[in-house]
Write an enzyme that holds these catalytic residues in place. Structure first.
Site, short mmCIF file in Angstrom:
data_model
loop_
_atom_site.label_atom_id
_atom_site.label_comp_id
_atom_site.label_asym_id
_atom_site.label_seq_id
_atom_site.Cartn_x
_atom_site.Cartn_y
_atom_site.Cartn_z
N ASP A 154 -10.33 2.45 2.22
CA ASP A 154 -10.55 1.86 3.55
C ASP A 154 -11.36 2.81 4.44
OD1 ASP A 154 -9.30 -0.59 3.14
OD2 ASP A 154 -7.33 0.19 3.68
N LYS A 173 0.82 -1.22 0.00
CA LYS A 173 0.00 0.00 0.00
C LYS A 173 0.86 1.27 0.00
CE LYS A 173 -4.21 -1.72 2.23
NZ LYS A 173 -5.10 -1.62 3.38
#
Ligand code: NDP
Length: 289
Positions: free
Chosen positions: A109, A73
């Site tokens: 997220d 990420k």
């Protein structure tokens, strides 16, 4: 379930490690099938791979996009052409869209968590929030909560690996949003009590309480959890963590991390396809067991 693959089928995928347990292929492939989209989604374990080469390859193959999990990420950032404002503030990307050869990074997220907050009937602008944790997931939630209008955010972490990130998060939020953020040491019980007592929403984004260590709770004194505090855990295994059980026993409303998982996927799906994922069908098929 039949997924017809044609000469036109576009590929998307998940990169990272470990990924074999991921629910994402089921969620996205079934959504493509239900909507009649000629796309497919696969998982590639990138433990041993050079990310730059993989990204070049995906670009050459004209994928519609891809997801990333840890540790990629953050490692992906140098290989992207553009970042969404939230992804830039978070410093991490979980969703990439291929826009005619330009790779644009997003972070869904926090979007997923905030959608699950709205689902529970809570308005993030209505009062202070306390966030436990300052790791990857907590960073996404902190930034998105601030962008969505949380007036005050108390970030609580132990003085460990993520302490400096907690301070960076608070600085970023204070400099770029109208939210006022501060940082508290998890070991300072009086300060933790003061943050929680003042808040209307408590979010556990630490891994304390996650299987197999389900006996753990990030809150040392559960008596500080009192209604009308809404207590949420982003852990989804187990469905009810010790923290949620303690809060429910005191009469607090609670919800777990299952819907964050579903809604972060929904947000990625919309970024790639411009269409709404059939959330109710996906929830029924894959998230109720
Ligand atoms: P990270 O490793 O990046 O962060 C973990 C956080 O928990 C850090 O703040 C860490 O503090 C803290 N922590 C861990 N153990 C302890 C402990 N014993 N005492 C005090 N603090 C502790 O992980 P992620 O942010 O990626 O994930 C965190 C949790 O969220 C996991 O349980 C994961 O399953 C869940 N998750 C759920 C998602 C969903 O869609 N529902 C999505 C992503 C994650 P420090 O670093 O300082 O040690």
């Amino acid at each position: 379930m039949n997924y017809p693959i044609t000469g036109h089928t576009r590929l998307g995928c998940l990169l990272g490690t470990p990924i074999a347990h991921s629910i994402s292929p089921m969620m996205y492939n079934e959504s493509f099938r239900l909507l009649g989209l000629d796309c497919i989604y696969l998982c590639f374990d990138t433990a041993q791979a050079e990310l730059e080469k993989i990204v070049d390859g995906l670009k050459e193959m004209n994928v519609y996009g891809f997801n990333l999990t840890m540790p990629d990420k953050e490692r992906i950032l140098p290989y992207l052409d553009e970042l969404s404002p939230a992804a830039r503030m978070i410093g991490a990307v979980n969703t990439v869209k291929n826009e005619n050869g330009r790779l644009v990074g997003h972070n869904t997220d926090g979007i997923g968590y905030l959608r699950s907050v709205r689902d529970s009937g809570y308005d993030i602008t209505s009062g202070p929030m306390t966030l436990l944790g300052a790791g990857g997931a907590a960073s996404s939630i902190a930034i998105q909560a601030a962008l969505d209008g949380a007036p005050t955010l108390h970030i609580i972490n132990r003085k460990g690996r993520s302490w400096s990130n907690a301070q960076r998060l608070a600085d970023t939020i204070n400099q770029n949003t109208s939210c006022r953020a501060d940082v508290t040491d998890l070991a300072d019980e009086a300060a933790v009590k003061s943050c929680v007592s003042e808040s209307l929403l408590l979010t556990n984004a630490t891994s304390i309480g996650m299987a197999p260590n389900t006996e753990g709770s990030p809150i040392a004194d559960p008596s500080i959890l009192q209604p009308p505090l809404l207590v949420s855990d982003i852990i989804y295994n187990p469905r009810q963590t010790r923290l949620l059980a303690q809060a429910a026993a005191n009469g607090c409303p609670t919800f777990n991390g299952m819907y964050m998982l579903l809604y972060q996927g929904e947000a990625a799906f919309r970024i790639w396809t411009g269409q709404d994922m059939p959330v109710e069908e996906i929830r029924r098929q894959f998230f109720l067991s």
